[in-house]
Design an enzyme around this catalytic site. Structure first.
Site, mmCIF file in Angstrom:
data_model
loop_
_atom_site.group_PDB
_atom_site.id
_atom_site.type_symbol
_atom_site.label_atom_id
_atom_site.label_comp_id
_atom_site.label_asym_id
_atom_site.label_seq_id
_atom_site.Cartn_x
_atom_site.Cartn_y
_atom_site.Cartn_z
ATOM 1 N N GLY A 95 0.805 -1.225 0.000
ATOM 2 C CA GLY A 95 0.000 0.000 0.000
ATOM 3 C C GLY A 95 0.830 1.263 0.000
ATOM 4 O O GLY A 95 0.314 2.347 0.217
ATOM 5 N N SER A 97 2.828 2.022 -2.638
ATOM 6 C CA SER A 97 3.058 2.336 -4.034
ATOM 7 C C SER A 97 4.516 2.294 -4.481
ATOM 8 O O SER A 97 5.064 3.265 -5.009
ATOM 9 C CB SER A 97 2.453 3.708 -4.383
ATOM 10 N N SER A 98 5.113 1.140 -4.269
ATOM 11 C CA SER A 98 6.479 0.962 -4.762
ATOM 12 C C SER A 98 6.503 1.090 -6.288
ATOM 13 O O SER A 98 7.499 1.540 -6.864
ATOM 14 C CB SER A 98 7.032 -0.401 -4.336
ATOM 15 N N ASP A 141 -1.140 8.058 -7.321
ATOM 16 C CA ASP A 141 0.137 7.479 -6.895
ATOM 17 C C ASP A 141 1.325 8.267 -7.437
ATOM 18 O O ASP A 141 2.186 8.722 -6.693
ATOM 19 C CB ASP A 141 0.272 6.024 -7.381
ATOM 20 N N TYR A 188 -10.053 -4.757 -9.082
ATOM 21 C CA TYR A 188 -9.852 -3.313 -9.122
ATOM 22 C C TYR A 188 -10.315 -2.750 -10.467
ATOM 23 O O TYR A 188 -11.108 -1.816 -10.541
ATOM 24 C CB TYR A 188 -8.370 -2.992 -8.884
HETATM 25 P P1 ADP Z 1 2.650 -1.409 -4.719
HETATM 26 O O1 ADP Z 1 1.419 -1.238 -3.901
HETATM 27 O O2 ADP Z 1 3.851 -1.601 -3.865
HETATM 28 O O3 ADP Z 1 2.802 -0.348 -5.749
HETATM 29 P P2 ADP Z 1 2.230 -2.986 -7.051
HETATM 30 O O4 ADP Z 1 1.790 -4.387 -7.250
HETATM 31 O O5 ADP Z 1 1.452 -1.884 -7.665
HETATM 32 O O6 ADP Z 1 2.419 -2.775 -5.491
HETATM 33 O O7 ADP Z 1 3.707 -2.811 -7.626
HETATM 34 C C1 ADP Z 1 4.741 -3.616 -7.183
HETATM 35 C C2 ADP Z 1 5.620 -3.998 -8.351
HETATM 36 O O8 ADP Z 1 6.523 -2.920 -8.673
HETATM 37 C C3 ADP Z 1 6.518 -5.168 -8.045
HETATM 38 O O9 ADP Z 1 5.827 -6.382 -8.222
HETATM 39 C C4 ADP Z 1 7.632 -4.957 -9.048
HETATM 40 O O10 ADP Z 1 7.210 -5.399 -10.319
HETATM 41 C C5 ADP Z 1 7.772 -3.452 -9.084
HETATM 42 N N1 ADP Z 1 8.814 -3.012 -8.112
HETATM 43 C C6 ADP Z 1 8.636 -2.413 -6.923
HETATM 44 N N2 ADP Z 1 9.824 -2.170 -6.305
HETATM 45 C C7 ADP Z 1 10.782 -2.617 -7.129
HETATM 46 C C8 ADP Z 1 12.223 -2.666 -7.080
HETATM 47 N N3 ADP Z 1 12.899 -2.191 -6.029
HETATM 48 N N4 ADP Z 1 12.880 -3.219 -8.122
HETATM 49 C C9 ADP Z 1 12.203 -3.685 -9.193
HETATM 50 N N5 ADP Z 1 10.851 -3.683 -9.304
HETATM 51 C C10 ADP Z 1 10.148 -3.158 -8.292
HETATM 52 MG MG MG Z 2 1.283 0.119 -7.246
#
Ligand code: ADP
Ligand code: MG
Length: 334
Positions: A95, A97-98, A141, A188
């Site tokens: 949650g 937003s990586s 985001d 979603y």
């Molecule tokens: P979030 O809520 O964290 O945004 P998402 O499913 O929308 O979750 O996105 C997560 C995706 O982003 C991971 O599965 C990966 O594909 C990518 N990601 C996030 N952090 C990294 C990282 N440090 N290196 C490479 N890919 C990443």
């Molecule tokens: Mg995301």
């Protein structure tokens, strides 16, 4: 050179962004950092995935966020090839937003023009997520990752793309439920298309317009009506919440978060029994709490004071739990 892009948490205004509504997120002190240099060929190493992404790689999995961003950004800006390493302290799928942090970090690393407009960059990154990762997320985001300011929440009007900052110095608690519905992306996307259908029945472009006109929801039945009711009440809550923060009424803000959760659970139906239980538990120990993000699992977010931290840690033993502060949006340094 390096770029730092923080994660973000949304405190209020859930499932409103793609309906052209208001949201109230902020960037938090967890970040993706890319140290890089200009290079002939594009190559980034992800410490999390222990793998490289290169230009010729297939656009799939985690690489799709990077190569997709690169594609969309280079259609509109002069870019450079870079070689570097991605480090991250943002948990994936909790949650925060990586994904948006990653997109924004990549965009800032490759764009040559340092004066490129942040909102424009955010839009292109969102397009990349739509097209290449297949998640029809709203603009919240990416916009909050790039535009947030420390000690404030980022109030964003997702239709006008206008924004302002509301003072906020609370501690943000995130409890990861440890569950994520496998189908959450498709659920979603389904909620997104349901909302469009509803707006059409109401004769408006989107639910935002229906809210502004204070349309009666009588022409909608059952489920469709409940979803629209969530949107209407959530919009009102965001407006009330900004007033509460301006008058430093954290109790009121917390109460609005609790009401938001109730509505997400009963009207928008994106919660689960476990999420409801965690929300009740957390809200009893702090100002208020709600689920954050798409739902069907994921995380609960709450706001608390320093003195609440220990008891919250005790109550949620065994869960991944984060105590965060609002912080500045993404930045670049030579
Ligand atoms: P979030 O809520 O964290 O945004 P998402 O499913 O929308 O979750 O996105 C997560 C995706 O982003 C991971 O599965 C990966 O594909 C990518 N990601 C996030 N952090 C990294 C990282 N440090 N290196 C490479 N890919 C990443
Ligand atoms: Mg995301």
């Amino acid at each position: 050179m390096r770029v730092i892009a923080p994660g973000r948490v949304n405190l209020l205004g859930e499932h409103t962004d793609y309906n052209g509504g208001f949201v109230l997120p902020c960037a938090v002190n967890r970040e993706i950092r890319i140290n890089f240099e200009e290079s002939k060929e594009f190559e980034l190493y992800s410490e999390i995935y222990k793998d490289y992404v290169k230009q010729e790689d297939k656009i799939e999995g985690w690489k799709s966020y990077i190569l997709g961003t690169k594609k969309e950004i280079s259609k509109h800006y002069k870019t450079r090839e870079v070689k570097g390493k991605i480090r991250s302290t943002i948990p994936v799928g909790s949650g925060m937003s990586s994904s948006a942090a990653l997109e924004i970090a990549v965009a800032l690393a490759i764009i040559k023009n340092r004066r490129a407009k942040p909102m424009n960059i955010a839009k292109l990154c969102r397009r990349a997520e739509h097209r290449y990762a297949g998640v029809k997320c709203g603009i919240m985001d990416q916009a909050s990752v790039i535009l947030s300011k420390k000690n404030s929440l980022f109030f964003l009007d997702c239709r006008e793309l206008s924004y302002s900052y509301v003072p906020f110095d609370g501690i943000i608690v995130v409890v990861d439920s440890g569950t994520k519905h496998e189908l959450s992306a498709s659920y979603y996307n389904r909620r997104v298309s349901e909302c469009k259908r509803r707006a059409k029945i109401l004769g408006t472009k989107n639910l935002r317009e229906a809210w502004e006109k204070r349309l009666e929801l009588g022409s909608l039945d059952g489920e469709l009506k409940k979803r629209a009711e969530h949107f209407f009440s959530e919009m009102d809550r965001v407006v009330e919440a900004t007033d509460a923060l301006r008058s430093e009424d954290m109790h009121k803000f917390g109460e609005l978060m609790n009401l938001s959760h109730l509505s997400l659970s009963q009207k928008f139906e994106v919660s689960t029994p476990l999420m409801d239980k965690l929300q009740r538990k957390l809200s009893a120990l702090c100002y208020g709490a709600k689920l954050t993000g798409a739902g069907f699992g994921g995380s609960i977010v709450g706001i608390c004071e320093e003195e609440d931290i220990e008891k919250i840690k005790e109550a949620f033993e065994g869960f991944q739990i984060y105590f965060l502060r609002s912080t500045d949006g993404a930045w670049f340094s030579n």
